[in-house]
Design a protein around this motif. Sequence first.
Motif: not given
Ligand code: AMP
Length: 333
Positions: A56, A134, A175
Amino acid sequence: MLAVCAESCKLAAELIKKGEIVAFPTETVYGLGANAYDTDAVAKIFVAKNRPHDNPLIVHVATTEQVAEFAYVNEFARKTMETFLPGSLTVVLPKKSTIPSAVTAGFETVAVRIPLSKEARMFLSECSVPVCAPSANTSTRPSPTRAKDVFEDLQGKIPLILCGKDCDVGIESTVLDLTSDTPTILRPGVVTKSVLERGLGISVRDFSAENKKVNSPGLRYKHYAPSVPVLLNTNGDVVKVVEKIDELHKSYDKIALFADSDVCDRVMHKINGQELLIEVLPPTAEGVAERIFALFRDYEKRCQAIVMVFEDKSEFGRSVLNRLMKSCGSHTF
Ligand code: AMP
Ligand code: MG
């Protein structure tokens, strides 16, 4: 590429509103944004990055008031956001139906962040819609901390890169899941457990430090890896480092050593005239975080293997180590 300014942010926001995707600077790493309400635009992010669909995206906004449009914000979440945002913290909240499931990979929760970077907020406030983003790299590659890193991975695939400052945090946001009784760190970052506990006045669980299957989907994948192998030593044992360099020299001519000045000096005294590229790392975890992904990208073009020594046991050091373990595919020695 356009330098961040009022005009370029307006242009970028127009592209976002038209359903395009745009790269923009933040204080953590560069992001690749789309209108979070536009499913077709969101799909373009996954294509450009070659990102797995079950990973996500984080939704970025300029102000806390916007969050209630797409997430349920209870008192505690409000307090957390007031205390830490804008900042390098992402909070996971229950989602409202306004956010398409393509953004949240089918989860009933949504991750939200307000970046500290003024450049990022200038762009986000022009957009008026929430922007899911992301990191602006090809999946598996080191995160981009300079506009040129975004260009390297995504040139020809996206219409605009907003070119701002190099990122000063250098690793992704913390996070924090706020959907269970105990606030839980899913991904460690610069906003550490003790900083959170001090700010919130309650204890926080660090799931990322527990050796369990993580429930932040993105953490399952190969990540942050340059195109040459990284071999990581976490105890500064110079004898082992020299042995590893000798072993690698049997297969490779060009090896790089990343370590603090003391370890670099001691290794240099022990290797016998073999070619070694030396990168003296900054003395603090903060300094290493700021430069490490850029160094991986620079050195993958100059060497065939990277030996890295990182011994920092501070709280933020452990966040940095979390990324390095992925960069090296857990190849520690
Ligand atoms: P990045 O933008 O590449 O750093 O990735 C976004 C990060 O946020 C990843 O590790 C996702 O697994 C985490 N993430 C985004 N949405 C959620 C969610 N609803 N629940 C848990 N983790 C999330
Ligand atoms: Mg990423």
